[in-house]
Enzyme design. Structure first.
Site, PDB file in Angstrom:
ATOM      1  CG  PHE A   1      -2.169   0.864   0.964  1.00 34.22           C
ATOM      2  CD1 PHE A   1      -3.304   0.353   0.351  1.00 34.22           C
ATOM      3  CD2 PHE A   1      -2.148   2.211   1.310  1.00 34.22           C
ATOM      4  CE1 PHE A   1      -4.415   1.159   0.112  1.00 34.22           C
ATOM      5  CE2 PHE A   1      -3.257   3.026   1.078  1.00 34.22           C
ATOM      6  CZ  PHE A   1      -4.389   2.495   0.473  1.00 34.22           C
TER       7      PHE A   1
ATOM      8  CE  LYS B   1       9.426   2.385 -16.832  1.00 32.53           C
ATOM      9  NZ  LYS B   1       9.853   3.700 -16.379  1.00 32.53           N
TER      10      LYS B   1
ATOM     11  CG  ASP C   1      12.691   2.524 -14.720  1.00 32.49           C
ATOM     12  OD1 ASP C   1      12.012   1.846 -13.949  1.00 32.49           O
ATOM     13  OD2 ASP C   1      12.215   3.412 -15.456  1.00 32.49           O
TER      14      ASP C   1
HETATM   15  N1  HSE Z   1      11.660   5.668 -11.655  1.00 35.45           N
HETATM   16  C1  HSE Z   1      10.786   5.586 -12.774  1.00 35.45           C
HETATM   17  C2  HSE Z   1      10.853   6.866 -13.588  1.00 35.45           C
HETATM   18  C3  HSE Z   1       9.377   5.349 -12.307  1.00 35.45           C
HETATM   19  O1  HSE Z   1      11.533   7.798 -13.163  1.00 35.45           O
HETATM   20  O2  HSE Z   1      10.292   6.950 -14.665  1.00 35.45           O
HETATM   21  C4  HSE Z   1       8.552   4.599 -13.277  1.00 35.45           C
HETATM   22  O3  HSE Z   1       9.167   3.424 -13.701  1.00 35.45           O
END
Ligand code: HSE
Length: 428
Positions: free
Chosen positions: A10, A206, A202
């Site tokens: 949460f 994606k 990151d």
């Molecule tokens: N840390 C990531 C960003 C959050 O800055 O886009 C979403 O994946």
């Protein structure tokens, strides 16, 4: 009757769900075909539960996944914990227990997605994760449904809000990398350990998921080359500006005859390209395809309400499916054998920043070195000359990845030159 969800975690995103359930209640109930209620919430400790209750989040808090798995009234498990474990174990257990699962966990889906998708299929339940890529931008369903008739040839994306915020400050306000990072951390965009954001990891997660939806190919995460914004120097930013480009961290997936190529690298984007206008924490996915042509999907890639909105849409799709008792279909039905493109088929222009001693003939020697690998210059720029050292920057005509590796090694091995940086350059 209501569909009950079990929330795992949460935090920021999860707390956007009660907001939507309250503020958009009648539309959600009508389109989902039923009320949606938060049945149980898994948190780590009673302290966490007490803190949440004191903030007005009065739910049935539990401390063991078993309490959710064993609860037959919970139909959908919503995983918003992030990272690999224990999220992977909990999702696997939920799928095996016959519960549908919604997740926003890009790290997990990029690396172990195929295994979890297989488990969902075996157990005839749905596993949806629209929020895993670019938070509030509805890109995965756009690729799998709205563009199902199209053939996608390339996807380019600004996919990390933190690094995009930092680059925007470095480009527009001449901030140093360190100042931009400190500000991103202060504003809560970057994690205290910002490695995944600034090293392109990151964004690469994606890209791995986008390659499945856009090209039907699940490629190993390790096959996605990534370089982050931490290598960008202020000279690169100012020279790029001078030459009519902005530097962005761009995820790039393209298909050649031999397969797909996927990477995340700092890229010089011409100022007339739509991606150049994607600033601050915003994200965008730019799709090239044979039908629609060029289209761009722009919006917030993170944040409480945007991400919760994507999560909620997945929950509603599953609720509708449950009521209609339709055949279980995977979130992404497009699947082909994965093939990686050959390096000699992937082409792009490149920017090279090379240090040389500031003497006569250095530029022609550099041009000769490039010519050895059949690489010609489109633009040449000498940024500065300090204490006998010149920074020569060039933009090449299109070269292949093989040529890129060859010339990179040649400059690195040469006594006369030092390679500062080499970045991809997009066409306008
Ligand atoms: N840390 C990531 C960003 C959050 O800055 O886009 C979403 O994946």
């Amino acid at each position: 009757m209501a569909v009950k969800i079990g929330l795992l975690g949460f935090g920021t995103v999860a707390s956007g769900i009660p907001f939507l359930l309250k503020e958009n209640h009648s539309k959600i109930a009508e389109l989902a075909g039923t009320d949606i209620e938060i049945g149980k919430v898994l948190v780590k400790s009673t302290d966490e539960a007490n803190r949440l209750v004191s903030q007005g989040n009065d739910y049935d808090f539990v401390y063991s996944i078993e309490d959710i798995l064993a609860d037959d009234s919970i139909d959908i498990v919503v995983e918003l914990m992030g990272r690999i474990e224990p999220a992977k174990t909990y999702i696997s257990q939920a799928l095996k227990a016959g519960k549908h699962v919604v997740s926003a966990n890009k790290d997990l889906i990029a690396v172990h997605g195929q295994e979890l998708i297989g488990l969902a299929q075996e157990n005839e339940v749905l596993f949806a994760y629209e929020a895993a890529v670019a938070g509030g931008i509805p890109i995965l369903r756009t690729l799998s449904e709205s563009l199902m008739a199209d053939k996608i040839t390339r996807i380019l994306g600004v996919l990390n809000g933190t690094s995009n915020f930092m680059l925007t400050k470095m480009v527009e306000e001449n901030w140093s990398y360190d100042k931009a990072l400190a500000s991103a951390q202060e504003l809560g965009y970057a994690e205290s350990d910002p490695t995944n954001d600034v090293e392109g990891i990151d964004a690469a997660y994606k890209v791995a998921i986008l390659s499945q939806f856009g090209f039907g190919m699940a490629i190993d995460f390790e096959a996605i080359h990534h370089k982050g914004i931490n290598v960008i120097k202020s000279e690169d930013v100012s020279v790029a500006k001078e030459l009519g480009y902005v530097i962005k961290l761009v995820g790039d997936i393209q298909e050649t005859d031999s397969g797909i190529w996927a990477e995340v690298v700092p890229t010089l984007v011409p100022i007339n390209h739509p991606l150049s206008a994607v600033n601050d924490v915003m994200n965008a996915v730019f799709v090239e395809s044979i039908g629609v042509g060029q289209s761009m999907y722009y919006g917030p890639g993170a944040g409480q309400k945007p991400t919760a909105t994507s999560v909620m849409a997945d929950i509603m799709q599953i609720s509708r499916h449950m009521l209609e008792e339709k055949v279980v279909k995977p979130f992404n039905a497009y699947q082909r054998q994965s093939r990686l493109a050959k390096a000699e088929e992937v082409v792009s222009a490149y920017y090279f920043a090379v240090e040389a001693s500031d003497e006569a003939g250095q530029l022609s020697q550099l041009a000769q070195l490039f010519a050895t690998y059949d690489i010609s210059f489109e633009q040449v720029f000498q940024a500065k000359s300090i204490e006998g050292t010149a920074l020569i920057t060039v933009i090449t005509h299109d070269i292949t990845k093989t040529q890129l590796d060859e010339i990179t090694a040649a400059i690195q091995n040469s006594d006369a030159f030092t390679l500062q940086n080499a970045f991809k350059v997009l066409g306008g």
